[in-house]
Design a protein around this motif. Structure first.
Motif, PDB file in Angstrom:
ATOM      1  N   ASP A  60       0.781  -1.121   0.012  1.00 31.76           N
ATOM      2  CA  ASP A  60       0.130   0.049   0.058  1.00 31.76           C
ATOM      3  C   ASP A  60       0.965   1.309   0.021  1.00 31.76           C
ATOM      4  N   VAL A  61       2.051   1.120   0.317  1.00 30.88           N
ATOM      5  CA  VAL A  61       2.886   2.497   0.152  1.00 30.88           C
ATOM      6  C   VAL A  61       3.314   2.614  -1.062  1.00 30.88           C
ATOM      7  N   PRO A  62       3.159   3.919  -1.574  1.00 30.58           N
ATOM      8  CA  PRO A  62       3.612   4.166  -2.998  1.00 30.58           C
ATOM      9  C   PRO A  62       4.868   4.044  -3.125  1.00 30.58           C
ATOM     10  N   ARG A  63       5.627   3.453  -4.199  1.00 31.21           N
ATOM     11  CA  ARG A  63       6.803   3.384  -4.674  1.00 31.21           C
ATOM     12  C   ARG A  63       7.245   4.444  -5.623  1.00 31.21           C
ATOM     13  N   THR A  64       8.555   4.789  -5.623  1.00 31.98           N
ATOM     14  CA  THR A  64       8.843   6.008  -6.533  1.00 31.98           C
ATOM     15  C   THR A  64      10.072   5.544  -7.272  1.00 31.98           C
ATOM     16  N   SER A  65      10.203   4.049  -7.409  1.00 29.39           N
ATOM     17  CA  SER A  65      11.144   3.661  -8.396  1.00 29.39           C
ATOM     18  C   SER A  65      10.816   2.200  -8.965  1.00 29.39           C
ATOM     19  N   GLU A  66      11.180   1.801 -10.230  1.00 28.45           N
ATOM     20  CA  GLU A  66      10.830   0.486 -10.611  1.00 28.45           C
ATOM     21  C   GLU A  66      11.908  -0.204 -10.980  1.00 28.45           C
ATOM     22  N   VAL A  67      11.770  -1.562 -11.266  1.00 23.80           N
ATOM     23  CA  VAL A  67      12.705  -2.585 -11.653  1.00 23.80           C
ATOM     24  C   VAL A  67      12.132  -2.637 -13.269  1.00 23.80           C
ATOM     25  N   CYS A  68      13.033  -2.433 -14.266  1.00 29.87           N
ATOM     26  CA  CYS A  68      12.508  -2.367 -15.659  1.00 29.87           C
ATOM     27  C   CYS A  68      13.030  -3.445 -16.547  1.00 29.87           C
ATOM     28  N   LEU A  69      12.185  -4.593 -17.002  1.00 30.69           N
ATOM     29  CA  LEU A  69      12.428  -5.805 -17.548  1.00 30.69           C
ATOM     30  C   LEU A  69      12.339  -5.396 -19.118  1.00 30.69           C
ATOM     31  N   ALA A  70      13.418  -5.198 -19.731  1.00 32.07           N
ATOM     32  CA  ALA A  70      13.407  -4.914 -21.230  1.00 32.07           C
ATOM     33  C   ALA A  70      13.519  -6.018 -22.015  1.00 32.07           C
ATOM     34  N   ILE A  71      12.446  -6.021 -22.875  1.00 32.63           N
ATOM     35  CA  ILE A  71      12.362  -7.419 -23.812  1.00 32.63           C
ATOM     36  C   ILE A  71      12.528  -7.084 -25.300  1.00 32.63           C
ATOM     37  N   ASP A  72      13.016  -8.149 -25.733  1.00 36.09           N
ATOM     38  CA  ASP A  72      12.984  -8.250 -27.321  1.00 36.09           C
ATOM     39  C   ASP A  72      11.802  -8.742 -27.854  1.00 36.09           C
ATOM     40  N   GLY A  73      11.555  -8.580 -29.072  1.00 36.83           N
ATOM     41  CA  GLY A  73      10.306  -9.185 -29.748  1.00 36.83           C
ATOM     42  C   GLY A  73       9.294  -8.164 -30.167  1.00 36.83           C
ATOM     43  N   GLY A  74       9.298  -6.801 -29.865  1.00 38.35           N
ATOM     44  CA  GLY A  74       8.206  -5.870 -30.133  1.00 38.35           C
ATOM     45  C   GLY A  74       6.844  -6.119 -29.524  1.00 38.35           C
ATOM     46  N   PRO A  75       5.923  -5.593 -29.896  1.00 35.28           N
ATOM     47  CA  PRO A  75       4.578  -5.438 -29.342  1.00 35.28           C
ATOM     48  C   PRO A  75       4.069  -6.884 -28.796  1.00 35.28           C
ATOM     49  N   ASP A  76       4.336  -7.842 -29.905  1.00 29.93           N
ATOM     50  CA  ASP A  76       3.549  -9.181 -29.745  1.00 29.93           C
ATOM     51  C   ASP A  76       4.285  -9.774 -28.473  1.00 29.93           C
ATOM     52  N   GLU A  77       5.684  -9.694 -28.362  1.00 28.18           N
ATOM     53  CA  GLU A  77       6.239 -10.398 -27.434  1.00 28.18           C
ATOM     54  C   GLU A  77       5.696  -9.650 -25.875  1.00 28.18           C
ATOM     55  N   LEU A  78       5.577  -8.388 -26.111  1.00 23.31           N
ATOM     56  CA  LEU A  78       5.355  -7.634 -24.599  1.00 23.31           C
ATOM     57  C   LEU A  78       3.824  -7.972 -24.207  1.00 23.31           C
ATOM     58  N   ASN A  79       2.940  -8.073 -25.412  1.00 22.57           N
ATOM     59  CA  ASN A  79       1.630  -8.594 -24.974  1.00 22.57           C
ATOM     60  C   ASN A  79       1.576  -9.884 -24.467  1.00 22.57           C
ATOM     61  N   ALA A  80       2.294 -10.797 -25.237  1.00 23.95           N
ATOM     62  CA  ALA A  80       2.390 -12.437 -24.428  1.00 23.95           C
ATOM     63  C   ALA A  80       2.843 -12.297 -23.045  1.00 23.95           C
ATOM     64  N   THR A  81       3.931 -11.532 -22.869  1.00 21.40           N
ATOM     65  CA  THR A  81       4.442 -11.449 -21.589  1.00 21.40           C
ATOM     66  C   THR A  81       3.326 -11.107 -20.416  1.00 21.40           C
ATOM     67  N   PHE A  82       2.427 -10.000 -20.795  1.00 23.58           N
ATOM     68  CA  PHE A  82       1.380  -9.392 -20.216  1.00 23.58           C
ATOM     69  C   PHE A  82       0.561 -10.393 -19.957  1.00 23.58           C
ATOM     70  N   GLU A  83       0.073 -11.214 -21.047  1.00 25.44           N
ATOM     71  CA  GLU A  83      -0.955 -12.181 -20.667  1.00 25.44           C
ATOM     72  C   GLU A  83      -0.673 -13.266 -19.758  1.00 25.44           C
ATOM     73  N   GLN A  84       0.877 -13.685 -19.949  1.00 24.27           N
ATOM     74  CA  GLN A  84       1.400 -14.708 -19.140  1.00 24.27           C
ATOM     75  C   GLN A  84       1.413 -14.378 -17.870  1.00 24.27           C
ATOM     76  N   TRP A  85       1.819 -13.169 -17.257  1.00 26.57           N
ATOM     77  CA  TRP A  85       1.935 -12.753 -16.069  1.00 26.57           C
ATOM     78  C   TRP A  85       0.375 -12.511 -15.350  1.00 26.57           C
ATOM     79  N   ASN A  86      -0.327 -11.987 -16.299  1.00 30.58           N
ATOM     80  CA  ASN A  86      -1.774 -11.728 -15.940  1.00 30.58           C
ATOM     81  C   ASN A  86      -2.390 -13.362 -15.488  1.00 30.58           C
ATOM     82  N   SER A  87      -2.070 -14.099 -16.128  1.00 31.21           N
ATOM     83  CA  SER A  87      -2.861 -15.469 -16.196  1.00 31.21           C
ATOM     84  C   SER A  87      -2.034 -15.943 -14.639  1.00 31.21           C
TER      85      SER A  87
END
Length: 121
Positions: A60-87
């Motif tokens: 619940d405490v707001p964060r002011t930094s992020e870990v960023c995972l930079a991925i290859d593969g363009g939008p399709d790969e990013l959307n696939a990662t999103f769907e996988q994490w969401n599931s």
């Protein structure tokens, strides 16, 4: 000259956090103690999970930094990662959207630390 950059994320339980990140990243830790665990992310980059530095970290405490995972593969790969994490039930803070530098989304680990997924430059 620095040989490596370690991004440290403070967590309540390092072994539990390592299981979470290991599942998301598809890798095993490269170094483990009971309160500090690292992942070798490639040449010169490590992710460190450190517990015992703060008590009762709350999502619940707001964060002011992020870990960023930079991925290859363009939008399709990013959307696939999103769907996988969401599931997997990962907390999604912001669904995929164009942020000017490309498609990105934002998630959180169980301790509330922010994880951005974005395209690799």
């Amino acid at each position: 000259m620095t040989k490596s950059v370690v991004s440290i994320v403070y967590v309540n339980d390092a072994p539990a956090a390592a299981r979470f990140y290991g599942d998301l990243l598809g890798m095993s830790p490269s170094f483990e103690t009971s309160g500090y665990i690292t992942f070798d992310l490639g040449p010169g980059a490590d992710l460190g999970l450190w517990s015992g530095q703060f008590e009762d970290l709350s999502p619940d405490v707001p964060r002011t930094s992020e870990v960023c995972l930079a991925i290859d593969g363009g939008p399709d790969e990013l959307n696939a990662t999103f769907e996988q994490w969401n599931s997997k039930g990962v907390t999604i803070l912001c669904e995929p959207h164009d942020a000017g530098f490309g498609l990105t989304f934002l998630a959180a680990d169980p301790d509330g630390n922010r994880i951005r997924v974005a395209p690799q430059d």
